[in-house]
Design an enzyme around this catalytic site. Structure first.
Site, short mmCIF file in Angstrom:
data_model
loop_
_atom_site.label_atom_id
_atom_site.label_comp_id
_atom_site.label_asym_id
_atom_site.label_seq_id
_atom_site.Cartn_x
_atom_site.Cartn_y
_atom_site.Cartn_z
N TYR A 78 12.86 28.15 5.45
CA TYR A 78 11.92 27.78 6.52
C TYR A 78 10.54 28.35 6.24
O TYR A 78 9.53 27.70 6.45
CB TYR A 78 12.42 28.25 7.90
CG TYR A 78 11.59 27.67 9.01
CD1 TYR A 78 11.93 26.44 9.57
CD2 TYR A 78 10.43 28.30 9.47
CE1 TYR A 78 11.16 25.86 10.56
CE2 TYR A 78 9.65 27.74 10.45
CZ TYR A 78 10.02 26.52 11.00
OH TYR A 78 9.23 25.94 11.97
N PHE A 130 -12.23 4.53 6.25
CA PHE A 130 -10.83 4.15 6.09
C PHE A 130 -10.20 4.14 7.48
O PHE A 130 -10.56 4.96 8.33
CB PHE A 130 -10.07 5.07 5.12
CG PHE A 130 -8.68 4.56 4.90
CD1 PHE A 130 -8.48 3.38 4.18
CD2 PHE A 130 -7.59 5.17 5.48
CE1 PHE A 130 -7.21 2.84 4.04
CE2 PHE A 130 -6.31 4.63 5.34
CZ PHE A 130 -6.12 3.47 4.62
N THR A 131 -9.26 3.24 7.68
CA THR A 131 -8.69 3.00 9.02
C THR A 131 -8.23 4.28 9.72
O THR A 131 -8.70 4.59 10.82
CB THR A 131 -7.50 2.02 8.91
OG1 THR A 131 -6.61 2.50 7.90
CG2 THR A 131 -7.98 0.62 8.53
N ASP A 221 -12.57 13.01 1.16
CA ASP A 221 -11.27 12.34 1.18
C ASP A 221 -10.90 12.13 -0.29
O ASP A 221 -11.32 11.17 -0.93
CB ASP A 221 -11.35 11.01 1.93
CG ASP A 221 -10.00 10.30 1.97
OD1 ASP A 221 -9.10 10.68 1.17
OD2 ASP A 221 -9.83 9.38 2.78
N LYS A 264 -0.70 9.02 -3.23
CA LYS A 264 -1.43 8.20 -4.21
C LYS A 264 -1.51 8.93 -5.56
O LYS A 264 -0.56 8.91 -6.31
CB LYS A 264 -2.82 7.89 -3.65
CG LYS A 264 -2.83 6.78 -2.59
CD LYS A 264 -2.45 7.27 -1.24
CE LYS A 264 -2.77 6.28 -0.14
NZ LYS A 264 -2.33 6.76 1.18
N ARG A 388 -7.26 -6.86 4.68
CA ARG A 388 -8.26 -5.82 4.89
C ARG A 388 -9.53 -6.55 5.34
O ARG A 388 -10.44 -6.78 4.58
CB ARG A 388 -8.54 -5.04 3.59
CG ARG A 388 -7.39 -4.15 3.15
CD ARG A 388 -7.34 -2.79 3.83
NE ARG A 388 -6.59 -2.75 5.07
CZ ARG A 388 -5.95 -1.67 5.50
NH1 ARG A 388 -5.90 -0.57 4.79
NH2 ARG A 388 -5.34 -1.68 6.67
N PHE A 455 -3.53 -3.82 12.74
CA PHE A 455 -3.06 -4.55 11.55
C PHE A 455 -1.62 -4.20 11.20
O PHE A 455 -0.91 -5.01 10.59
CB PHE A 455 -3.97 -4.26 10.35
CG PHE A 455 -4.13 -2.80 10.05
CD1 PHE A 455 -5.09 -2.05 10.69
CD2 PHE A 455 -3.30 -2.17 9.13
CE1 PHE A 455 -5.23 -0.69 10.43
CE2 PHE A 455 -3.43 -0.82 8.85
CZ PHE A 455 -4.40 -0.07 9.52
N1 F0G Z 1 -7.53 8.16 3.03
C1 F0G Z 1 -7.46 7.10 2.21
C2 F0G Z 1 -8.62 6.76 1.34
C3 F0G Z 1 -6.30 6.32 2.21
O1 F0G Z 1 -6.24 5.28 1.40
C4 F0G Z 1 -5.22 6.68 3.04
C5 F0G Z 1 -4.01 5.87 3.08
C6 F0G Z 1 -5.34 7.79 3.87
C7 F0G Z 1 -6.52 8.51 3.83
C8 F0G Z 1 -4.25 8.21 4.81
O2 F0G Z 1 -3.20 8.76 4.14
O3 F0G Z 1 -1.29 7.15 4.47
O4 F0G Z 1 -0.90 9.48 3.63
O5 F0G Z 1 -1.54 9.08 5.98
N2 F0G Z 1 -3.93 4.74 2.58
C9 F0G Z 1 -2.77 3.89 2.49
C10 F0G Z 1 -3.18 2.59 1.89
C11 F0G Z 1 -2.01 3.73 3.75
O6 F0G Z 1 -2.32 1.68 1.84
O7 F0G Z 1 -4.30 2.44 1.41
P1 F0G Z 1 -1.65 8.60 4.59
#
Ligand code: F0G
Length: 463
Positions: A78, A130-131, A221, A264, A388, A455
């Site tokens: 833990y 980014f979303t 990021d 990634k 997108r 989305f």
């Molecule tokens: N920042 C970037 C540039 C991303 O592409 C993503 C995720 C995140 C932050 C968030 O990270 O998914 O680990 O919570 N991108 C994925 C995509 C979902 O399909 O581009 P996460």
């Protein structure tokens, strides 16, 4: 008969395949049914109905035997797991940040850092958005302001660093609201939504200098930072001979802190990182992580996950690995070009972004051209891609109207070390076939819209 001469030697993947996973080939009839059940949203398809899955490169990577072997060394304590300390050492080594907390994935780190740095009423300038990043900034009470260079919004502009920040746009914002109202500058590289476009070291240095002079924190990021480092090596003067590790290190040195979706670059299936030079931010993050994620030495992850991340970090900076990764995306781009298919140029690091506004030029944006295109590519071949565009851009917080982004794209994202060149050929031919039939598509109507990140779960029907 004239024989072919070697013009340029090819690259190939620096690995061979040890384990295979069968995938299902389906009929058009099967796919039409699956698409209807999924509300014409590729996020809602069952993965077993997908033939070639280019939905995302997030957590869909193939781990190496070295990473899998490391999974067996998971220390599932833990508190104070040895995998955590190994990972921390590698965060210091590869990202150059002394302080670190693990999170279960990228958006968890975004949540925590947004809560720490943002006071409601603040502004967060960023190179496009980014979303999930933008949503967490907004949920913490900030207003996001896009300060990316104009070239990033032009799908045909071949600028080598379309992820750059427009310093004048940033200065104008600071002048308007005051430096104290800027919570931090949020800089991503490469910029996912711009088509996987990198920033240059020169631009980063200039932004870093300005941020320092005005006492504005600069946050990175770094989700696909290795891809950005590769582009700097390939395209920027003075970096051709530098190693990926060295370039990554220099990039990170200009930031006060960073977050990473380890799903990634690190070639794992789950994981996130929050790292910083600031002891104060570190202490706040370490405290918050126990509320939302888990103890600060596991942050929602198993020990084995952290081991795979630490090992993935060592592999991600290998030049042949990153060249083969981006080389595959470039190959797909070259093949699509043969058919005259419109997509974002230059080809980005992780994906090809089809230009749905040009592809389906007869459809108005509120008929969801990118959503339509992603659905029709799936119907044609079982290749899964992602919208997108207007659906991803959501609604304006104040007016409730759709946001109408300049870019209306379909993303074909390439998981690392997963698909072969033949899979790419099959994908390209399917898109070419949809392109031939493009005039027959009439767009979609939205039938269900969730409140956040619509989305992911929105539903549609064909018009
Ligand atoms: N920042 C970037 C540039 C991303 O592409 C993503 C995720 C995140 C932050 C968030 O990270 O998914 O680990 O919570 N991108 C994925 C995509 C979902 O399909 O581009 P996460």
């Amino acid at each position: 008969m004239a024989k072919k001469k070697i013009m340029k030697r090819s690259w190939a993947e620096p690995f061979k395949i040890k384990v295979v996973e069968p995938i299902k080939m389906t009929t058009r009839e099967h796919r039409e049914k699956a698409l209807k059940v999924a509300g014409y949203n590729t996020f809602l398809l069952k993965s077993e109905d997908v033939y070639i899955d280019l939905l995302t490169d997030s957590g869909t990577n193939a781990m190496s035997d070295y990473q899998w072997a490391g999974m067996m060394l998971g220390d599932e304590a833990y508190a104070g797991s040895k995998n955590f300390y190994y990972l921390w050492d590698n965060v210091k080594k590869y990202y150059g940040m002394p302080y670190f907390v693990p999170t279960h994935q990228g958006r968890a780190a975004e949540h925590i850092i947004s809560k720490i740095l943002i006071t409601p009423g603040d502004y967060v300038p960023g190179n496009m958005y980014f979303t999930t990043t933008k949503l967490h900034q907004e949920l913490a009470g900030a207003t996001f302001v896009d300060v990316i260079i104009d070239e990033a919004h032009d799908t045909e502009n071949e600028h080598p660093f379309k992820g750059n920040i427009d310093l004048q746009k940033l200065k104008d914002l600071v002048k308007k609201v005051g430096a104290k109202k800027i919570a931090y500058i949020s800089m991503a590289g490469p910029v996912n939504m711009a088509g996987g476009q990198p920033f240059s070291m020169k631009n980063l240095k200039a932004v870093g200098k300005y941020a320092k002079e005005n006492k504005i924190p600069l946050w990175f990021d770094a989700t696909r930072a290795v891809e950005n480092a590769y582009f700097i090596k390939e395209r920027e003067k003075g970096y051709g001979k530098a190693s990926i590790q060295k370039i990554l290190h220099e990039m990170c040195s200009y930031f006060d802190g960073l977050w990473v979706s380890a799903k990634k670059d690190l070639m794992v299936n789950i994981g996130g990182i929050l790292a910083t030079k600031s002891k104060k931010v570190f202490q706040a993050a370490r405290n918050m992580v126990v509320v939302y994620e888990g103890l600060h030495t596991y942050g929602g992850l198993a020990g084995r996950d952290m081991e795979a991340m630490a090992r993935g970090m060592e592999e991600m900076v290998d030049f042949d690995t990153i060249r083969a990764r981006i080389g595959q995306v470039e190959y797909a781009g070259k093949r699509l070009e043969e058919f005259g298919i419109p997509f974002v140029k230059p080809v980005g690091g992780h994906a090809i972004f089809l230009d749905a506004k040009k592809f389906l030029s007869h459809l108005k944006q509120d008929l969801f051209p990118a959503q339509t295109l992603a659905a029709e590519i799936y119907a044609d071949s079982g290749v899964r891609s992602m919208e997108r565009g207007i659906v991803s851009a959501g609604r304006n917080k104040k007016t409730g109207e759709h946001n109408y982004p300049k870019l209306e794209l379909v993303r074909l994202t390439f998981p690392r070390r997963v698909y072969t060149q033949a899979h790419i050929d099959v994908t390209v031919e399917s898109i070419a076939s949809v392109y031939e039939n493009r005039k027959s598509f009439k767009g979609l109507r939205m039938t269900y819209e969730p409140k956040y990140l619509r989305f992911f779960q929105g539903r549609f029907e064909r018009i």
